[in-house]
Design an enzyme around this catalytic site. Structure first.
Site: not given
Ligand code: APR
Length: 231
Positions: A53, A89, A104, A170-171
Site C-alpha cells: 500500500y 485514490d 473503500h 469505469g467499474t
Molecule cells: N475508462 C473507463 N473505464 C475503463 C478504462 C478507461 N480508460 N479502462 C478500463 N476501464 C473499465 C474496465 O472495462 C472495467 O469495466 O474499468 C473497469 C475496471 O474494473 P475493475 O478493475 O474491476 O475495477 P472496479 O470495478 O473499480 O473494482 C471494484 O474491486 O478490488 C476491488 O476494492 C477494489 O474498489 C475495487 C473494487
C-alpha cells in the site's frame, strides 16, 4: 438543481496511469487482490501489505486527475453532484469535486488496526511499521479490505435512492456491496454508463450505454446532460 449521482471505479483513473484491478489476468500490480487486501494477509505478513500500500500511495501521489475527473467537478455548476467512488485514490477531490463518498476508504489516510474509525493524515507517502495510533496499535492504510465491513454503504444507498440522473464510470460491477447500489436508483432515473467494455447489466431500466474510455465518454455524457437542461 437536479441530483446527479456518479458511481466511479478504477476505470476513471486508468488514464491517470493507475492500474485497474481486473484488466490484467485478475492480478493487481502482480498480486492476487486477496493476498494483499484481506485481514488474513495483514495477519500473516503485515510488512508485505504495508509495503504494497505504501507503493500504491506513492503512485497515487504521483498521478494527476484526468479530464474525466475534471468534467465531473465542472458538472457541479449545473447539477447537485455526489460522487460515490470505489477508488482509494483522491483524484476526484484534486480535480475539484466537493462531495465525494469513498466506499473503500482513501489511501492518503492511515487507520488504526484496532479501531477503523480512527483515521489520520499521513506525513509523506509512507506508513512505517512501528507507527501506532492513539490506542497503541500499528497504523495501516485507510482502505476497506475484502472481508471487512463497508461502513459507507448505507449512506451511499440512500444517496442512490434520491438520484434524478445517474452515471456509472469505469467499474466492472464485480464487487459487492458496491455493485448492488444500482438497484437503489429509481427505475425512471436515466442511467448513463461509460466504459470501453460495458459490463453485463440485466433488468435495469433507462440505461444509456456510452462505450468509450472515461476521458471521452464523460465529456459526451456531460454534453448530453447540458443539452437536456436547455429544453
Ligand atoms: N475508462 C473507463 N473505464 C475503463 C478504462 C478507461 N480508460 N479502462 C478500463 N476501464 C473499465 C474496465 O472495462 C472495467 O469495466 O474499468 C473497469 C475496471 O474494473 P475493475 O478493475 O474491476 O475495477 P472496479 O470495478 O473499480 O473494482 C471494484 O474491486 O478490488 C476491488 O476494492 C477494489 O474498489 C475495487 C473494487
Amino acid at each position: 438543481m437536479e441530483k446527479l449521482v456518479v458511481l466511479t471505479g478504477a476505470g476513471i483513473s486508468a488514464e491517470s496511469g493507475l492500474k485497474t484491478f481486473r484488466d490484467s489476468d485478475g492480478l493487481w500490480e502482480g498480486y492476487n487482490i486477496e493476498d494483499v487486501a484481506t485481514p488474513e494477509a495483514w495477519r500473516k505478513n503485515p510488512e508485505l501489505v504495508q509495503a504494497f500500500y505504501n507503493e500504491r500511495r506513492k503512485n497515487v501521489l504521483d498521478a494527476q486527475p484526468n479530464t474525466a475527473h475534471f468534467a465531473l467537478a465542472t458538472l457541479e455548476k449545473d447539477f447537485d453532484v455526489t460522487v460515490i467512488t470505489q477508488n482509494i485514490d483522491d483524484l476526484h477531490e484534486r480535480a475539484g469535486s466537493t462531495n465525494v463518498v469513498h466506499l473503500h476508504g482513501v489511501i492518503t489516510r492511515s487507520q488504526s488496526s484496532k479501531n477503523p474509525n480512527l483515521t489520520y493524515s499521513i506525513n509523506g507517502w509512507e506508513i512505517k511499521m512501528g507507527e501506532v495510533c492513539e490506542l497503541g496499535s500499528q497504523l495501516r492504510a485507510h482502505v476497506v479490505w475484502f472481508g471487512e465491513a463497508v461502513p459507507m454503504i448505507e449512506k451511499a444507498a440512500m444517496i442512490c435512492t434520491e438520484a434524478e440522473v445517474f452515471m456509472l464510470v469505469g467499474t466492472s460491477l464485480a464487487v459487492y456491496p458496491a455493485a448492488g447500489l444500482l438497484d437503489y436508483v429509481p427505475d425512471e432515473t436515466p442511467k448513463y454508463i461509460v466504459d470501453p467494455k460495458i459490463p453485463a447489466i440485466s433488468s435495469v431500466q433507462n440505461l444509456i450505454k456510452v462505450e468509450e474510455k472515461a476521458t471521452v465518454g464523460v465529456a459526451k455524457v456531460a454534453e448530453m446532460l447540458r443539452k437536456d437542461l436547455k429544453f
